[in-house]
Design an enzyme around this catalytic site. Sequence first.
Site, PDB file in Angstrom:
ATOM      1  N   HIS A  45       0.871  -1.178   0.000  1.00  0.00           N
ATOM      2  CA  HIS A  45       0.000   0.000   0.000  1.00  0.00           C
ATOM      3  C   HIS A  45       0.910   1.231   0.000  1.00  0.00           C
ATOM      4  O   HIS A  45       1.968   1.219   0.659  1.00  0.00           O
ATOM      5  CB  HIS A  45      -0.848   0.064   1.282  1.00  0.00           C
ATOM      6  CG  HIS A  45      -2.120  -0.728   1.249  1.00  0.00           C
ATOM      7  ND1 HIS A  45      -2.585  -1.410   2.353  1.00  0.00           N
ATOM      8  CD2 HIS A  45      -3.040  -0.907   0.273  1.00  0.00           C
ATOM      9  CE1 HIS A  45      -3.735  -1.999   2.047  1.00  0.00           C
ATOM     10  NE2 HIS A  45      -4.043  -1.709   0.800  1.00  0.00           N
TER      11      HIS A  45
ATOM     12  N   CYS B 120      -2.174   2.821   9.165  1.00  0.00           N
ATOM     13  CA  CYS B 120      -3.196   1.879   8.676  1.00  0.00           C
ATOM     14  C   CYS B 120      -4.425   1.884   9.586  1.00  0.00           C
ATOM     15  O   CYS B 120      -5.533   1.601   9.135  1.00  0.00           O
ATOM     16  CB  CYS B 120      -2.658   0.456   8.641  1.00  0.00           C
ATOM     17  SG  CYS B 120      -1.273   0.206   7.560  1.00  0.00           S
TER      18      CYS B 120
END
Length: 292
Positions: free
Chosen positions: A191, A285
Amino acid sequence: MIGVCIPLGPTPYPGLMISRGGSASRTATPRRYLMCPPEHFAVTYAINPWMRPGEPTDAATAMRQWAELRQIYLDLGHDVRIIEPVPGLPDMVFAANGATVVGGTVLGVRFRHPQRAGEAGAYLQWFRDRGYPRVRVPRQVNEGEGDFVFTGRVLLAGHGFRSDEAAGTELAEVFGLPVVSLRLVDPRFYHLDTALCVLDPDTAMYYPPAFDDAGRAAIAAQFAELIEAKDEDAEVLGLNAVSDGQHVVLPVQARSLAGQLRERGFEPIGVDMSEILKSGGGPKCCTLELRG
Ligand code: ARG
């Protein structure tokens, strides 16, 4: 530690203040974050190289670490909203993957892997229930702020492992902002928020080997100041950090990176997210910024 800054009259750069110690320091702005308690946290499948379903995890430790992160935000004066965790969705703690929110407009997510698909509706519903006026359901695969990072001027859109490259076009349509696409090339940094962190609109820290040449050039074009993370800091997901313009909450294990931040006038705040790291995540996150 939260330092005290005293403005000492005009400085060469707007927004830059001189701290008591005489070194350059930065300016924080209050933020609003969405977080999801890791009540059902576990590693039951592997969709990134960090996840090892055979190895034990401890939901109580994950919860303690998550609560510490939340408390840090509260102590910094930020507003933290909570979404109810859903049983059977062990990765729902990763609120950054729940949406992208800029100027009150919400773009929902569509996950690459079926194991996380159920989270998309839960997050969308949270925004609908709170009366957000523009909640958009995405056409392309996009994993929210995991891959989309707002610099304050443009949206950076990571692709290569999770979000579709074409999601960048959809992002530009929905938010009416310029989008800069960045290809991720190392599966450990799957990511964008594992490889790059915007510290303020002019400053970012990133891990150059996670990008291709075009990506590195595009990043260099966006920021006046760039901090390059060392291997050992990137490998503990040190870049998975949250900045309010002054304080940078990052994994406590990323020691050199904390030093680099301090040298540049930021205030690093280390947090131990070792349990969450077993699923391939860190402080960022677990945090979705709600803008506007
Ligand atoms: N286990 C999760 C996954 O692989 C971790 C997500 C981390 N989130 C993030 N914003 N980088 O999808």
